[in-house]
Design a protein around this motif. Structure first.
Motif, mmCIF file in Angstrom:
data_model
loop_
_atom_site.group_PDB
_atom_site.id
_atom_site.type_symbol
_atom_site.label_atom_id
_atom_site.label_comp_id
_atom_site.label_asym_id
_atom_site.label_seq_id
_atom_site.Cartn_x
_atom_site.Cartn_y
_atom_site.Cartn_z
ATOM 1 N N CYS A 195 14.063 -5.042 -24.485
ATOM 2 C CA CYS A 195 15.142 -5.765 -24.216
ATOM 3 C C CYS A 195 16.157 -5.870 -25.159
ATOM 4 O O CYS A 195 17.331 -6.237 -24.677
ATOM 5 N N GLN A 196 15.857 -6.099 -26.389
ATOM 6 C CA GLN A 196 16.919 -6.149 -27.303
ATOM 7 C C GLN A 196 17.756 -4.987 -27.475
ATOM 8 O O GLN A 196 19.085 -4.980 -27.373
ATOM 9 N N LEU A 197 17.429 -3.735 -27.135
ATOM 10 C CA LEU A 197 18.258 -2.504 -27.092
ATOM 11 C C LEU A 197 18.927 -2.789 -25.814
ATOM 12 O O LEU A 197 20.092 -2.133 -25.848
ATOM 13 N N TYR A 198 18.658 -3.124 -24.675
ATOM 14 C CA TYR A 198 19.203 -3.207 -23.523
ATOM 15 C C TYR A 198 20.371 -4.384 -23.821
ATOM 16 O O TYR A 198 21.613 -4.147 -23.219
ATOM 17 N N ARG A 199 20.165 -5.623 -24.328
ATOM 18 C CA ARG A 199 21.278 -6.589 -24.579
ATOM 19 C C ARG A 199 22.190 -5.880 -25.575
ATOM 20 O O ARG A 199 23.407 -6.474 -25.581
ATOM 21 N N SER A 200 21.998 -5.160 -26.469
ATOM 22 C CA SER A 200 22.746 -4.484 -27.361
ATOM 23 C C SER A 200 23.816 -3.488 -26.783
ATOM 24 O O SER A 200 24.910 -3.325 -27.551
ATOM 25 N N MET A 201 23.793 -3.102 -25.577
ATOM 26 C CA MET A 201 24.720 -2.187 -25.173
ATOM 27 C C MET A 201 25.757 -2.841 -24.647
ATOM 28 O O MET A 201 25.644 -4.243 -24.341
ATOM 29 N N PRO A 202 27.071 -2.200 -24.510
ATOM 30 C CA PRO A 202 28.423 -3.072 -24.003
ATOM 31 C C PRO A 202 28.079 -3.452 -22.583
ATOM 32 O O PRO A 202 27.195 -3.097 -21.763
ATOM 33 N N VAL A 203 28.672 -4.545 -22.204
ATOM 34 C CA VAL A 203 28.711 -5.355 -20.988
ATOM 35 C C VAL A 203 28.690 -4.310 -19.859
ATOM 36 O O VAL A 203 28.166 -4.307 -18.677
ATOM 37 N N PHE A 204 30.005 -3.301 -20.206
ATOM 38 C CA PHE A 204 30.250 -2.417 -18.844
ATOM 39 C C PHE A 204 30.287 -0.957 -19.480
ATOM 40 O O PHE A 204 30.783 -0.645 -20.648
ATOM 41 N N LEU A 205 29.442 -0.065 -18.742
ATOM 42 C CA LEU A 205 29.348 1.233 -19.027
ATOM 43 C C LEU A 205 29.778 2.171 -17.778
ATOM 44 O O LEU A 205 29.418 1.644 -16.543
ATOM 45 N N ASP A 206 30.414 2.996 -17.969
ATOM 46 C CA ASP A 206 30.896 3.971 -17.060
ATOM 47 C C ASP A 206 29.655 4.639 -16.141
ATOM 48 O O ASP A 206 28.887 5.291 -16.907
ATOM 49 N N PRO A 207 29.184 4.486 -14.823
ATOM 50 C CA PRO A 207 28.415 5.241 -14.452
ATOM 51 C C PRO A 207 28.284 6.539 -14.572
ATOM 52 O O PRO A 207 27.170 7.266 -14.696
ATOM 53 N N THR A 208 29.553 7.102 -14.266
ATOM 54 C CA THR A 208 29.809 8.454 -14.877
ATOM 55 C C THR A 208 29.023 8.928 -16.234
ATOM 56 O O THR A 208 28.389 10.058 -16.190
ATOM 57 N N ASP A 209 29.494 8.186 -17.219
ATOM 58 C CA ASP A 209 28.882 8.464 -18.450
ATOM 59 C C ASP A 209 27.506 8.367 -18.569
ATOM 60 O O ASP A 209 26.654 9.026 -19.245
ATOM 61 N N ILE A 210 27.013 7.325 -17.991
ATOM 62 C CA ILE A 210 25.516 7.032 -17.806
ATOM 63 C C ILE A 210 24.791 8.355 -17.094
ATOM 64 O O ILE A 210 23.791 8.795 -17.775
ATOM 65 N N ALA A 211 25.318 8.867 -16.077
ATOM 66 C CA ALA A 211 24.706 9.811 -15.464
ATOM 67 C C ALA A 211 24.654 11.442 -16.197
ATOM 68 O O ALA A 211 23.929 12.066 -16.117
ATOM 69 N N ALA A 212 25.887 11.358 -17.054
ATOM 70 C CA ALA A 212 26.185 12.407 -17.773
ATOM 71 C C ALA A 212 25.238 12.745 -18.931
ATOM 72 O O ALA A 212 25.036 13.840 -19.427
#
Length: 640
Positions: A195-212
């Motif tokens: 959960c801490q690692l999830y919260r440490s990510m930016p609020v918005f990430l491009d879905p294309t970047d996540i999929a890539a």
């Protein structure tokens, strides 16, 4: 000094051949030494600590019963007082256990949580300073030491600690596994870090970047350096790496630990952390959380965690749906997101369902589709078997197809007569079904003939591989080989295709007005569904010859109406064939991407033609579903 002490005893334990950790005077100092390790991340003794724990874990691997001695501590001390008064030990027993060791063998294993109270004599002779440490509020043992080292900034230290923890939970005995679940912070600490690692990510990430971002595992949590960088890349890689580690822990751990960790992930991460983001009103939150969930499903392998994920996403109800029922809250939201006003959210959610359909869990396809097809309520009651194509596709009787439409040039092509229902001549039947899809798009709306590499046969090889993969995945589910016979005594119930298929059919009916990328994703999900070798799915999605009950629609009937709409709109587009061919070349990179009038319509036509060819290929490789002995080889190029 701590570094020197850890190094010395690591070498001592590694060199000792005779088993000593069973003895109280050995494993208690070992426990104390573990407590003297660094309590904060980044301790100067991290390297030495992980070496010491590695030696301990190697000894435990050789003799799993040692784990009981290393973990014994605070919990038993707390239970001693509760056990002492009601069950005092006889003097001879206490006297016997006063002896730390025996020349005949090691003392009995300390009893852990979940076993009978019997460790009181052992604890009554515990050294005072050790008992004081055990009774402290901050218990520290091998598990907590490894959990702390797993979060080290030094990648080698963290990796070695993760390997050691994975080893412990895999060799744990039932009693030790129960202790890990009930009396240690093992599961809560692992999920808390997730959960801490999830919260440490930016609020918005491009879905294309996540999929890539592929190739992330707990052994290689860092993102590959050759991939393009983007804000939040390292945080995303760290989160996906730890989730992959949780998945591996659940796969390898003792069943007691695996089930407890899977439930902890579902409760603390899925429900309390991820679900509010999926249900958020902010489009950015929905988009990022949906793409992250898709990436997690792609990595998920453990059956226990998959079970929790399916229950979280789709609920547990498997009764047929009704148009106005109140489905599982999250499932309803996700299915609704497939038809969201934001095309990006619709595409991201459709990708989520496509990934979900590839997981080896029958509850997924049953919840989304099969429960509504049970009993074949989509088939018209009392209708005779159709004898020809025209019997099942009577355009003149369809109010959608007016006389002016039929006069515009679209005429249903003559079809060979359908093989009788009792015949198993699969080749004849598959020819008719394949031709039904291939001939659905009229010639004036086809352009693939002008490009050699886009024939129907190009889809057969891919469809065959995907169908074999899907068949092997569902082989153990015990699906029937033939459709369920219609029961004339069964009360007739109105057919509802379900919320998921309704959204997909609605999207498919608007294929001529939707963006190209959205159309590709809609057709991709429908193709995944059509690949399932269940006779009801095959019949409902791929058989144009079934007589539908009044008010019902199938995938083929939706396509027929799309073609009807297309033929009316063609008349209003000047130079339609030339523009359509130019758009196809643009989509394949053979022409510059200049903007054209009616570009969305033209791109939709190209997708429609390709989708019909793909469905024909799928029907070809899986037909007939009721006769697995059929071995149909692909037809020569240009023939069916």
């Amino acid at each position: 000094m701590r570094q020197q002490v850890f190094q010395f005893f690591s070498k001592v334990l590694a060199q000792v051949q005779h088993p000593l950790l069973h003895y109280l005077s050995v494993h208690r100092p070992v426990q104390k030494l573990l407590r003297l390790g660094g309590t904060a991340p980044g301790s100067v003794t991290e390297k030495e600590e992980v070496q010491f724990t590695t030696v301990l874990c190697s000894k435990i691997q050789q003799d799993p019963e040692l784990l009981a001695y290393i973990l014994e501590g605070k919990k038993i001390v707390g239970r001693k007082k509760a056990c002492r008064e009601p069950t005092p030990l006889p003097k001879d027993t206490a006297s016997h256990r006063d002896k730390d060791c025996s020349h005949d063998g090691a003392p009995a294993r300390p009893q852990l949580d979940g076993e009978l109270c019997g460790a009181q004599a052992l604890n009554s002779h515990m050294p005072a300073e050790t008992e004081e440490l055990d009774g402290g509020t901050a218990e520290s043992n091998l598990i907590t030491s490894l959990l702390g080292l797993c979060q080290s900034k030094k990648s080698r230290v963290a990796l070695k600690a993760q390997e050691n923890l994975l080893l412990l939970v895999s060799v744990a005995s039932p009693a030790a596994a129960t202790y890990l679940v009930q009396s240690s912070p093992c599961c809560p600490a692992i999920v808390q870090h997730l959960c801490q690692l999830y919260r440490s990510m930016p609020v918005f990430l491009d879905p294309t970047d996540i999929a890539a971002l592929e190739g992330i595992s707990w052994r290689l949590p860092s993102a590959p350096s050759d991939e393009a960088s983007f804000p939040g890349k390292e945080a995303l890689a760290a989160f996906l790496g730890w989730f992959d580690y949780c998945d591996h822990l659940i796969t390898e751990a003792h069943t007691v630990v695996a089930d407890a960790l899977a439930k902890a992930v579902a409760e603390k991460f899925f429900m309390e952390t991820l679900q509010p983001q999926l249900l958020h009103v902010s489009e950015q939150s929905i988009l990022t959380s949906t793409a992250l969930l898709t990436a997690m499903l792609r990595q998920l392998r453990s059956p226990a965690l998959l079970q929790e994920a399916v229950a979280f996403l789709l609920g547990t109800d498997r009764q047929p749906e009704a148009p106005r029922d109140n489905p599982h809250a999250l499932s309803a939201h996700l299915i609704g997101h497939c038809d969201h006003l934001s095309d990006e959210i619709s595409i991201a959610t459709l990708r989520l369902f496509e990934e979900l359909l590839q997981k080896p869990h029958e509850g997924i396809i049953r919840s989304l589709v099969l429960r509504n097809l049970e009993g074949r309520p989509y088939v018209a009651w009392g209708s005779p078997e159709p004898e020809s194509y025209e019997d099942t596709l009577d355009l003149e009787e369809d109010p959608y197809f007016t006389d002016s439409f039929l006069d515009s040039g679209f005429q249903p092509r003559a079809k060979p007569r359908l093989a009788p229902a009792t015949s198993y001549d699969g080749k004849t039947a598959v020819t008719e079904i394949v031709n039904s899809f291939l001939c659905l798009v009229p010639e004036e709306a086809k352009t693939s003939a002008f490009l050699e590499e886009t024939g129907y046969d190009t889809y057969v090889h891919d469809a065959y591989g995907l169908f074999q993969e899907c068949s092997s995945r569902v082989a153990s589910w015990g699906w029937p080989l033939t459709p369920t016979p219609l029961d004339p005594h069964e009360p007739e119930r109105p057919f509802f295709e379900g919320h998921f298929l309704r959204v997909l059919f609605d999207r498919m009916s608007r294929i001529l007005d939707q963006p190209y990328s959205l159309n590709l994703q809609v057709t991709s999900v429908l193709s995944r569904l059509a690949l399932f070798p269940h006779p009801h799915i095959h019949e409902y999605l791929l058989d144009p010859y079934i007589s539908l009950a009044p008010g019902c629609r199938s995938l083929f009937s939706v396509l027929v109406r799309v073609i009807g709409d297309l033929m009316q709109r063609i008349q209003r587009v000047p130079q339609f064939p030339g523009k359509l061919l130019l758009v196809r070349k643009q989509l394949t990179g053979q022409a510059p991407g200049e903007q054209l009038d009616h570009q969305t319509l033209l791109q939709g036509v190209v997708v429609l033609e390709e989708f019909c060819k793909e469905l024909a290929a799928i029907a070809f490789v899986k037909f007939p579903p009721h006769d697995p002995r059929q071995n149909l080889s692909p037809a020569p190029e240009g023939q069916v």
